[in-house]
Design a protein around this motif. Structure first.
Motif, mmCIF file in Angstrom:
data_model
loop_
_atom_site.group_PDB
_atom_site.id
_atom_site.type_symbol
_atom_site.label_atom_id
_atom_site.label_comp_id
_atom_site.label_asym_id
_atom_site.label_seq_id
_atom_site.Cartn_x
_atom_site.Cartn_y
_atom_site.Cartn_z
ATOM 1 N N ILE A 278 11.897 26.135 -17.407
ATOM 2 C CA ILE A 278 13.229 25.842 -16.871
ATOM 3 C C ILE A 278 14.206 25.810 -18.046
ATOM 4 C CG2 ILE A 278 12.331 24.476 -14.933
ATOM 5 C CD1 ILE A 278 13.315 21.949 -16.464
ATOM 6 N N SER A 295 22.448 20.894 -13.230
ATOM 7 C CA SER A 295 21.953 22.172 -12.708
ATOM 8 C C SER A 295 20.985 22.803 -13.687
ATOM 9 C CB SER A 295 23.117 23.141 -12.510
ATOM 10 O OG SER A 295 24.212 22.478 -11.928
ATOM 11 N N ARG A 297 18.089 25.868 -14.542
ATOM 12 C CA ARG A 297 17.702 27.225 -14.164
ATOM 13 C C ARG A 297 16.182 27.266 -14.118
ATOM 14 N NH1 ARG A 297 20.727 31.996 -15.152
ATOM 15 N NH2 ARG A 297 22.862 31.547 -15.786
ATOM 16 N N VAL A 298 15.656 27.830 -13.044
ATOM 17 C CA VAL A 298 14.206 27.937 -12.893
ATOM 18 C C VAL A 298 13.820 29.390 -13.115
ATOM 19 C CG1 VAL A 298 12.247 27.473 -11.397
ATOM 20 C CG2 VAL A 298 14.315 26.077 -11.206
ATOM 21 N N ARG A 299 13.001 29.602 -14.126
ATOM 22 C CA ARG A 299 12.638 30.973 -14.512
ATOM 23 C C ARG A 299 11.483 31.507 -13.671
ATOM 24 N NH1 ARG A 299 17.248 31.796 -17.447
ATOM 25 N NH2 ARG A 299 17.306 30.578 -19.361
ATOM 26 N N ARG A 303 11.983 29.454 -8.366
ATOM 27 C CA ARG A 303 12.943 28.450 -7.916
ATOM 28 C C ARG A 303 12.645 27.936 -6.500
ATOM 29 N NH1 ARG A 303 18.527 29.307 -6.637
ATOM 30 N NH2 ARG A 303 17.731 30.946 -5.276
ATOM 31 N N ASP A 304 12.476 28.863 -5.558
ATOM 32 C CA ASP A 304 12.327 28.420 -4.173
ATOM 33 C C ASP A 304 11.016 27.663 -3.955
ATOM 34 O OD1 ASP A 304 14.775 29.538 -3.808
ATOM 35 O OD2 ASP A 304 14.038 31.373 -2.868
ATOM 36 N N ARG A 307 11.513 24.252 -5.431
ATOM 37 C CA ARG A 307 12.373 23.456 -4.545
ATOM 38 C C ARG A 307 11.577 22.933 -3.348
ATOM 39 N NH1 ARG A 307 17.287 24.460 -0.552
ATOM 40 N NH2 ARG A 307 18.017 22.316 -0.696
ATOM 41 N N THR A 317 17.030 18.294 -3.494
ATOM 42 C CA THR A 317 17.674 19.246 -4.410
ATOM 43 C C THR A 317 18.630 20.101 -3.580
ATOM 44 O OG1 THR A 317 15.976 20.915 -4.059
ATOM 45 C CG2 THR A 317 15.674 19.425 -5.953
ATOM 46 N N ILE A 319 20.994 24.082 -3.762
ATOM 47 C CA ILE A 319 21.281 25.312 -4.497
ATOM 48 C C ILE A 319 22.777 25.578 -4.402
ATOM 49 C CG2 ILE A 319 20.886 27.815 -4.594
ATOM 50 C CD1 ILE A 319 18.077 27.221 -3.368
ATOM 51 N N GLU A 350 18.475 31.632 -9.854
ATOM 52 C CA GLU A 350 17.717 30.674 -10.679
ATOM 53 C C GLU A 350 18.157 29.223 -10.556
ATOM 54 O OE1 GLU A 350 16.408 33.564 -14.411
ATOM 55 O OE2 GLU A 350 17.935 32.036 -14.759
ATOM 56 N N LEU A 352 19.113 25.439 -9.691
ATOM 57 C CA LEU A 352 18.626 24.357 -8.836
ATOM 58 C C LEU A 352 19.334 23.076 -9.268
ATOM 59 C CD1 LEU A 352 16.603 23.719 -6.535
ATOM 60 C CD2 LEU A 352 14.998 22.983 -8.321
#
Ligand SMILES: *Cc1c(COP(=O)(O)O)cnc(C)c1O
Length: 384
Positions: A278, A295, A297-299, A303-304, A307, A317, A319, A350, A352
């Motif tokens: 992240i 916020s 970023r999920v690499r 991400r989903d 989440r 959380t 988006i 990306e 979250l």
């Protein structure tokens, strides 16, 4: 497998409001007794307080942040044939005001580290038809206002700040809302100064422009039943102003709480971020960040999945924002929507937003961090 004892809400407005209940009731009672539901003394006082806080001479209340943006364009006479430069990675209202007045949005990309509009992209997008620039101070952090205002001033282009998420923020120690011709604030309940309904305000340095905004906000009517321009009806009502004045007194404290929580997340999530899985939100060193959102970023396209995992474990959380404005259905057939904004697309894929509010506890933040670590411990096991 939601464990109620360890659930962490994305936002809990009641925690901030409950201790102020008596103060709210007293303030609201005064409005009831005064009978001045519109244009009451609380509205004028809040305007003065927000103007002073934002270091401008004038502030004009209105019905919402969306209306503040719309009124700014109306008062600056922006309409068909005019271009307005704006990011696409923002809430819809930053852009709908432009198409509402018949003008054309010119979308520009963002800086990947701050999520804020890229000044170089603004400069490259300017044409002879550019009539305004709307930088958005996203998530509580100002866009690079020194550069943006320099670019705009060289060409006499007005700047309208969308500071809806960022009251109290600053850039080079100069407050959000005081850089441009008009600074737009929202008092929507989830904003840093949130009311109990809708409300908005415009910070304005120039008294003449403030007067024009007031004219447009009141049906263009002056004197009564004589209409100089076609305005709208957009007022901040006395009940909202009364509530907001109570909360305004605690705004610095609330901002300090958000800043502490952001710093704690930075520490708690450092390990996961070090592994590159992240990315933590970056504060521009010139910005005074007021953290409306935290916020990450999920690499790796996770991400989903992350989440969903957090949701199953009781961590709220959100988006912000899943679809950039230029790809919204309502603009599908518009020529102005045919733009390529790779950083905007990447951010939408990306980003979250983790739980963030002043009263969020240390223990809750530890829970968020634990669940994040758990997710990655599991996913590296299943990958192995
Ligand atoms: C909330 C918000 C608005 C609109 O404010 P409202 O008071 O809800 O109309 C506009 N722009 C941004 C970036 C926002 O976050």
């Amino acid at each position: 497998m939601s464990d109620g004892s360890s659930s962490v809400p994305l936002l809990d407005v009641a925690r901030g409001n409950d201790p102020l209940r008596d103060a709210f009731m007293e303030a609201l009672e005064q409005v009831v007794d005064s009978g001045r539901f519109l244009f009451g003394p609380d509205v004028a006082h809040l305007e003065q307080e927000v103007a002073a806080f934002s270091q401008v001479d004038n502030a004009v209340g209105c019905a919402s942040g969306s209306d503040a943006l719309l009124l700014a364009l109306m008062a600056l006479d922006i309409g068909p044939g005019d271009e307005v430069i704006v990011p696409s990675f923002t809430f819809f209202a930053s852009v709908s005001c432009i198409t509402r007045v018949g003008a054309t949005p010119v979308f520009v990309d963002i800086c990947p580290d701050t999520f804020n509009v890229d000044p170089a992209a603004i400069e490259a997008a300017i044409t002879d038809n550019t009539k305004a620039i709307i930088p958005v101070h996203l998530f509580g952090q100002c866009a690079a206002m020194d550069r943006i205002c320099r670019i705009a001033a060289q060409r006499d282009i007005p700047v309208i700040e969308d500071a809806c998420q960022s009251i109290g923020a600053a850039y080079h120690s100069r407050p959000a809302g005081s850089w441009g011709q008009v600074g737009c604030f929202s008092f929507y309940p989830t904003k840093n100064l949130g009311g109990m309904g809708d409300g908005g305000m415009m910070a304005v340095r120039d008294a003449g422009l403030a007067d024009r905004l007031r004219l447009f906000a009141g049906h263009g009517m002056r004197p009564r039943y004589y209409h100089q321009v076609v305005g709208i009806n957009s007022r901040l009502d006395s009940f909202q102003a009364a509530v907001l004045r109570v909360k305004f007194q605690r705004l610095p404290e609330a901002i300090a709480g958000r800043q502490e929580n952001a710093a704690r997340y930075d520490r708690l999530l450092a390990d996961v971020a070090d592994d590159g899985r992240i990315a933590l939100p970056q504060a521009d060193p010139d910005a005074y960040h007021v953290w409306n959102q935290y916020s990450i970023r999920v690499r790796d396209g996770q991400r989903d999945e992350l989440r969903a995992f957090l949701g199953e474990h009781g961590v709220g959380t959100e988006i912000y924002y899943p679809i950039p404005v230029h790809k919204q259905q309502c603009y599908r057939d518009e020529p102005f929507a045919r733009v390529s904004l790779p950083e905007t697309d990447a951010a939408c894929a990306e980003i979250l937003n983790l739980p963030m509010f002043p009263e969020l506890t240390e223990q809750e933040q530890e829970t968020v961090a634990e669940k994040l670590q758990q997710f990655y411990a599991q996913s590296s096991r299943s990958a192995a």
